[in-house]
Every structure is written in C-alpha cells, then in structure tokens.
Design a protein around this motif. Sequence first.
Motif, PDB file in Angstrom:
ATOM      1  N   SER A 188       0.841  -1.193   0.000  1.00 50.31           N
ATOM      2  CA  SER A 188       0.000   0.000   0.000  1.00 50.31           C
ATOM      3  C   SER A 188       0.876   1.243   0.000  1.00 50.31           C
ATOM      4  O   SER A 188       2.026   1.204   0.457  1.00 50.31           O
ATOM      5  CB  SER A 188      -0.882  -0.012   1.258  1.00 50.31           C
ATOM      6  OG  SER A 188      -1.561   1.214   1.424  1.00 50.31           O
ATOM      7  N   THR A 189       0.341   2.354  -0.505  1.00 51.06           N
ATOM      8  CA  THR A 189       1.080   3.621  -0.411  1.00 51.06           C
ATOM      9  C   THR A 189       0.778   4.335   0.899  1.00 51.06           C
ATOM     10  O   THR A 189       1.433   5.313   1.243  1.00 51.06           O
ATOM     11  CB  THR A 189       0.726   4.562  -1.585  1.00 51.06           C
ATOM     12  OG1 THR A 189      -0.670   4.879  -1.527  1.00 51.06           O
ATOM     13  CG2 THR A 189       1.052   3.912  -2.930  1.00 51.06           C
ATOM     14  N   ALA A 190      -0.241   3.882   1.628  1.00 47.73           N
ATOM     15  CA  ALA A 190      -0.569   4.485   2.926  1.00 47.73           C
ATOM     16  C   ALA A 190       0.425   4.000   3.977  1.00 47.73           C
ATOM     17  O   ALA A 190       0.789   2.832   4.015  1.00 47.73           O
ATOM     18  CB  ALA A 190      -1.987   4.123   3.344  1.00 47.73           C
ATOM     19  N   GLU A 191       0.865   4.902   4.825  1.00 49.84           N
ATOM     20  CA  GLU A 191       1.848   4.563   5.857  1.00 49.84           C
ATOM     21  C   GLU A 191       1.153   3.985   7.089  1.00 49.84           C
ATOM     22  O   GLU A 191       0.182   4.546   7.595  1.00 49.84           O
ATOM     23  CB  GLU A 191       2.622   5.822   6.256  1.00 49.84           C
ATOM     24  CG  GLU A 191       3.694   5.579   7.301  1.00 49.84           C
ATOM     25  CD  GLU A 191       4.350   6.871   7.774  1.00 49.84           C
ATOM     26  OE1 GLU A 191       5.586   6.934   7.755  1.00 49.84           O
ATOM     27  OE2 GLU A 191       3.610   7.817   8.153  1.00 49.84           O
ATOM     28  N   ARG A 192       1.651   2.854   7.562  1.00 48.93           N
ATOM     29  CA  ARG A 192       1.149   2.304   8.812  1.00 48.93           C
ATOM     30  C   ARG A 192       1.613   3.178   9.970  1.00 48.93           C
ATOM     31  O   ARG A 192       2.727   3.709   9.956  1.00 48.93           O
ATOM     32  CB  ARG A 192       1.665   0.878   9.024  1.00 48.93           C
ATOM     33  CG  ARG A 192       0.826  -0.200   8.354  1.00 48.93           C
ATOM     34  CD  ARG A 192       1.191  -1.584   8.856  1.00 48.93           C
ATOM     35  NE  ARG A 192       0.972  -1.716  10.290  1.00 48.93           N
ATOM     36  CZ  ARG A 192       1.202  -2.823  10.987  1.00 48.93           C
ATOM     37  NH1 ARG A 192       1.651  -3.914  10.376  1.00 48.93           N
ATOM     38  NH2 ARG A 192       0.979  -2.855  12.289  1.00 48.93           N
ATOM     39  N   THR A 193       0.779   3.312  10.979  1.00 50.63           N
ATOM     40  CA  THR A 193       1.148   4.075  12.172  1.00 50.63           C
ATOM     41  C   THR A 193       2.415   3.507  12.793  1.00 50.63           C
ATOM     42  O   THR A 193       3.269   4.257  13.294  1.00 50.63           O
ATOM     43  CB  THR A 193      -0.008   4.039  13.198  1.00 50.63           C
ATOM     44  OG1 THR A 193      -1.188   4.518  12.572  1.00 50.63           O
ATOM     45  CG2 THR A 193       0.296   4.909  14.407  1.00 50.63           C
ATOM     46  N   THR A 202      -1.728   6.205   8.912  1.00 47.51           N
ATOM     47  CA  THR A 202      -1.677   7.663   9.110  1.00 47.51           C
ATOM     48  C   THR A 202      -2.505   8.395   8.054  1.00 47.51           C
ATOM     49  O   THR A 202      -2.695   9.603   8.149  1.00 47.51           O
ATOM     50  CB  THR A 202      -0.220   8.172   9.049  1.00 47.51           C
ATOM     51  OG1 THR A 202       0.335   7.843   7.762  1.00 47.51           O
ATOM     52  CG2 THR A 202       0.628   7.528  10.138  1.00 47.51           C
ATOM     53  N   SER A 203      -2.978   7.658   7.026  1.00 49.14           N
ATOM     54  CA  SER A 203      -3.832   8.259   5.999  1.00 49.14           C
ATOM     55  C   SER A 203      -4.863   7.224   5.569  1.00 49.14           C
ATOM     56  O   SER A 203      -4.879   6.103   6.086  1.00 49.14           O
ATOM     57  CB  SER A 203      -2.998   8.728   4.808  1.00 49.14           C
ATOM     58  OG  SER A 203      -2.305   7.630   4.227  1.00 49.14           O
ATOM     59  N   ASP A 204      -5.709   7.562   4.603  1.00 50.73           N
ATOM     60  CA  ASP A 204      -6.814   6.693   4.177  1.00 50.73           C
ATOM     61  C   ASP A 204      -6.275   5.367   3.623  1.00 50.73           C
ATOM     62  O   ASP A 204      -5.667   5.346   2.550  1.00 50.73           O
ATOM     63  CB  ASP A 204      -7.612   7.432   3.093  1.00 50.73           C
ATOM     64  CG  ASP A 204      -8.787   6.614   2.568  1.00 50.73           C
ATOM     65  OD1 ASP A 204      -8.965   5.456   3.005  1.00 50.73           O
ATOM     66  OD2 ASP A 204      -9.515   7.131   1.711  1.00 50.73           O
ATOM     67  N   PRO A 205      -6.512   4.238   4.333  1.00 49.97           N
ATOM     68  CA  PRO A 205      -5.933   2.969   3.886  1.00 49.97           C
ATOM     69  C   PRO A 205      -6.510   2.470   2.566  1.00 49.97           C
ATOM     70  O   PRO A 205      -5.791   1.917   1.735  1.00 49.97           O
ATOM     71  CB  PRO A 205      -6.245   1.996   5.031  1.00 49.97           C
ATOM     72  CG  PRO A 205      -7.367   2.617   5.786  1.00 49.97           C
ATOM     73  CD  PRO A 205      -7.236   4.081   5.617  1.00 49.97           C
ATOM     74  N   ALA A 206      -7.825   2.654   2.342  1.00 50.24           N
ATOM     75  CA  ALA A 206      -8.432   2.185   1.090  1.00 50.24           C
ATOM     76  C   ALA A 206      -7.772   2.879  -0.101  1.00 50.24           C
ATOM     77  O   ALA A 206      -7.442   2.242  -1.108  1.00 50.24           O
ATOM     78  CB  ALA A 206      -9.936   2.439   1.097  1.00 50.24           C
TER      79      ALA A 206
END
Length: 298
Positions: free
Chosen positions: A122-127, A167-171
């Motif tokens: 994913s391009t979303a960063e995990r916390t 930290t951002s929208d996971p979908a």
Amino acid sequence: QQAQSALAEKQNEQAAELTRNPPPGFGAASLAQGAPAYLGENRQIVPMLSEASGDSPQIGDCVQKPQSEESKECEFGNPSAQTTIALVGDSHATHWYQAVQALVDANDWKLVTYLKDSCPFSTAERTAEADGSISCSEANTETARRLAERGDIDVVLTANWAEPAYTSDPARGFAEAWSELEDAGINVISLVDTPRPALKGYARDCLAENPGDPQRCATPRAKALPPGDVTKEAGRLEPRVQVLDLTDEFCTSEDCPALVGNVLVYRDKHHVSDTYMRTVAPEFIERIQPLIDRDLGN
C-alpha cells in the motif's frame, strides 16, 4: 513417562497418516457438511497442537522481517513458464502461500514472491512505521518498481492483515498501489482478509483445554470478520482490480470454527495453518482460476 511417550508416538503416527491419506471431508472440505470438528470417531487434530506454531510456509528469508528495508524477490515453480504469478504483501499474504503454490503447480506456472511481515502492499503509511518500529514504504516502492520492470509478471495476487492503523486513508493507499501496477499492464487480484478468532489466547490452547467441545473455541462470524478490512472499498476505488472473498472457506453462516474436519484452522492468534490452507487450495483454485484466465485473456 513411558505411557506418555507411547501416547505421543501414537498421536504422531495418526497425524502423519491423516496428512498422508486425508479422508473425505478433511479440513475445509467438510464445510459443505456443516463443518464438523471431527470426522466420525477420529479425534486426532492435525497439525498436532504442540507443533502448530511451526505449521507455516518454510521459505526462509523469502519472508522478510518488519524492520528489513526490502521485500526479497524469490522464484518458485516452472522457471520457463509462459505465465508468471506474483504473491505480494504482509504475513497475511504469506499464509496464502500453500494455496497459491497449489494453483501454480496445477498450471505449471512460475511464482514470484515479495513478502514482508507487517508490511501491506500500500502507499498508505502504517502508524507503526511512523513510530519507527517497522519499515515498509521503501520496500513497497522497490517492489512496485521491480514488478513493473521484470516484464514477465502477468498477475499479482495480494492480501493483507486488515487490522493495522494508518496515518492516511488505507483504502486509497491500497488503490494507489494497485493502480500503479494496473497502469504498468499487470493485473491485480486482491484477497479479502481471513477471519480472526476472538479468543483471549491461541486457538490451539483453547482446543487443548476443550478437546471434547471444540465449539467453545469457535467465533461468531460477525465477530470474526475484521472491522477494519478496506479491501472491497479499495476495489471500488480501483475497479480494474478483482477482489476475491473466500470467507466461506473458513466460516459457516453462523460462526468461524477453530477446528474443521480434524484440521486446526489457526496456528496462532490470526494466521491460518499451512495444513488448513492446503485443504482450502482446491476451492481457492476453482474460484480464482476464472479470474486469472479472464486477466490472461483465455
């Protein structure tokens, strides 16, 4: 002591025999019959509960640690195959390995893996990455680049643990990662995450305490389905990606058992055992083959 050793040896023999010559209804095959925990009078559980924690894909450093800066590229199957499938993602992609390997073997394909614990593709960063405890972004960027540059990847299969915080929208993060591959001409199929037992400890411990009443170790279906799973939402954001939901291979309409057809479903708190995943493989192949054939234009 001698009696215990004899019992352990007998159980080992029974478990080995069940694995070598699985009876009708072994594991996931018994879901169609209402998912009985045991087949007839046979009370032997496979894998043996004492060995369950190790019932995972034995592919060494092809599964990288959360802190590693890369997702190692590994190849399996027919090296000169006309079709190449990639398996990409975190440990919940890895636990599909046995089913994917069965698919690859059935078609004489090549399999390439990019697997890294705790790192969904994913391009979303995990916390957890923002906190500095894992490293995923760099590895995911490198994986996307390598997949696109190889030139032989026909289909990417991906899956991920549904419950991390981002930290951002996971979908949107999943959809963006998948879009990059689709734009490069690589078809993506994403698997909805597997159900999770709602037990205080491990399924194997619950079954050890309740061998005569394994239903006590089941989880109501509504409670077992991860509330944070955004796979289908990501599929709506990137409609070129096909999303496959195989929840029914782990649950009845009411609950998600810990033991199905003498097979332990979970090797730990939420990873599926290799033994159970092998019993899922026939239905997995039947369900995913048409999606892949469509992607390949067959």
